[in-house]
Design an enzyme around this catalytic site. Structure first.
Site, PDB file in Angstrom:
ATOM      1  N   ASP A   1       0.972  -1.243  -0.122  1.00 32.25           N
ATOM      2  CA  ASP A   1       0.134  -0.043  -0.287  1.00 32.25           C
ATOM      3  C   ASP A   1       0.337   1.381  -0.118  1.00 32.25           C
ATOM      4  O   ASP A   1       1.711   1.413   0.846  1.00 32.25           O
ATOM      5  CB  ASP A   1      -0.527  -0.089   1.275  1.00 32.25           C
ATOM      6  CG  ASP A   1      -1.908   1.305   1.305  1.00 32.25           C
ATOM      7  OD1 ASP A   1      -1.975   2.265  -0.101  1.00 32.25           O
ATOM      8  OD2 ASP A   1      -2.457   1.293   1.864  1.00 32.25           O
TER       9      ASP A   1
ATOM     10  N   ASP B   1      -2.629   2.590  -6.379  1.00 31.92           N
ATOM     11  CA  ASP B   1      -2.100   2.237  -4.932  1.00 31.92           C
ATOM     12  C   ASP B   1      -1.642   1.666  -3.969  1.00 31.92           C
ATOM     13  O   ASP B   1      -1.153   1.458  -2.854  1.00 31.92           O
ATOM     14  CB  ASP B   1      -1.790   3.905  -3.822  1.00 31.92           C
ATOM     15  CG  ASP B   1      -3.474   3.307  -3.402  1.00 31.92           C
ATOM     16  OD1 ASP B   1      -4.249   2.647  -4.159  1.00 31.92           O
ATOM     17  OD2 ASP B   1      -4.283   4.538  -2.834  1.00 31.92           O
ATOM     18  N   GLU B   2      -2.250   0.102  -4.648  1.00 31.57           N
ATOM     19  CA  GLU B   2      -2.286  -0.698  -4.001  1.00 31.57           C
ATOM     20  C   GLU B   2      -2.127  -2.474  -5.013  1.00 31.57           C
ATOM     21  O   GLU B   2      -2.571  -2.062  -5.768  1.00 31.57           O
ATOM     22  CB  GLU B   2      -3.017  -1.455  -2.920  1.00 31.57           C
ATOM     23  CG  GLU B   2      -4.265   0.153  -2.401  1.00 31.57           C
ATOM     24  CD  GLU B   2      -5.078  -0.568  -1.191  1.00 31.57           C
ATOM     25  OE1 GLU B   2      -5.138  -0.064  -0.233  1.00 31.57           O
ATOM     26  OE2 GLU B   2      -6.139  -0.742  -2.315  1.00 31.57           O
TER      27      GLU B   2
END
Length: 296
Positions: A9, A104-105
């Site tokens: 993350d 973003d993950e």
């Protein structure tokens, strides 16, 4: 070996990309807004701003009051996607990315000896080092390692920024009990209210329910059983999904807040949606337009 997934993350991703690209913003409070207008809101904030109370959804005016000196920058989605692909390539050098969750993950499946706690920890530290060496100090990530994707994501959220947390199956449900219900992915304000109305106020109480009771709470045998298993560290195959809608949203900057300009933006969004439908070989059955106004 109960560890199956490593979850990455990126911390305050949009704001961190801005700080990465603009060294003068590093260490400074930053808010990212869709348009540079006082009537807009922050869609992301740096940790320096978060510590002053600025969060996703905070209005720009309020952000300036909470955090005097904050720099508001306009979002640059194309740049965020560009850096995302760079990060993907770097992570792939260490561990295969089995699923991209969002810009973003991402999740990586652990195999063989990679599932041993010390080996998994070393892989996580190697990923952090590769990103630090190649991208610099501004872009950091929190990594969670767990028996399934959901719990690996929960682990990543437990220590931010730049954390590394491992949750093993034998630690359940104890490791989850100090958390808030909304710390579990999939439980938002509405689901929390539903649980509270049934007397479920904590994760401990949720984990004490039988599979049948969880099914009734979720109103679905399939979803309820999956939640029951996930909370106990089971790794379940993903349910095949089917795209049922295509959507776009846009915040009008002040200079385009007229009927004529708003109509032009709406047409452009319609063309973009139609292009995506064609690319996915889908057919449109209905079109819905939702408008929201300032102060409403």
């Amino acid at each position: 070996m109960s560890l199956r997934y490593l979850f990455i993350d990126m911390n305050s991703y949009f704001a961190s990309v801005e700080q990465h690209d603009r060294p003068e913003l590093r260490g400074q409070p930053v808010g990212v807004a869709p348009v540079l207008a006082e009537t807009s809101c922050c869609i992301a904030a740096s940790y320096e701003a978060k510590r002053r109370g600025v969060k996703t959804g905070t209005g720009v005016r309020e952000a300036r009051l909470l955090c005097p000196g904050i720099t508001i920058v306009q979002a640059n989605p194309r740049r965020y996607v560009e850096v995302h692909h760079q990060i993907l390539q770097m992570v792939e050098e260490v561990l295969h990315v089995s699923k991209v969750m969002s810009v973003d993950e991402m999740a990586c499946k652990l195999l063989g000896k990679e599932r041993e706690p010390e080996q998994a920890r070393q892989l996580a530290q190697k990923i952090k080092e590769v990103l630090r060496t190649r991208l610099g100090e501004a872009l950091t990530c929190s990594i969670g390692i767990g028996p399934n994707v959901m719990l690996a994501k929960v682990a990543a959220d437990m220590q931010k920024p730049n954390g590394l947390t491992i949750i093993e199956k034998q630690e359940l449900p104890g490791r989850l009990e100090p958390l808030d219900l909304e710390d579990l992915p999939g439980i938002g304000p509405r689901m929390r209210r539903r649980l509270n109305q049934q007397g479920i106020l904590s994760i401990r109480q949720l984990c004490q329910l039988s599979e049948r009771e969880i099914r009734l709470l979720w109103g679905s045998k399939v979803l309820g059983s999956r939640w029951y298993a996930a909370l106990r560290g089971e790794d379940l195959a993903e349910i095949p999904t089917r795209k049922s809608s295509v959507g776009h949203s846009h915040v009008l900057p002040p200079q385009l807040r007229t009927d004529t300009d708003a109509w032009a933006v709406l047409q452009r969004m319609l063309y973009k949606a139609a292009m995506r439908l064609r690319n996915d070989h889908l057919r449109c059955c209905s079109v819905t337009v939702h408008l929201s106004y300032l102060g409403q």
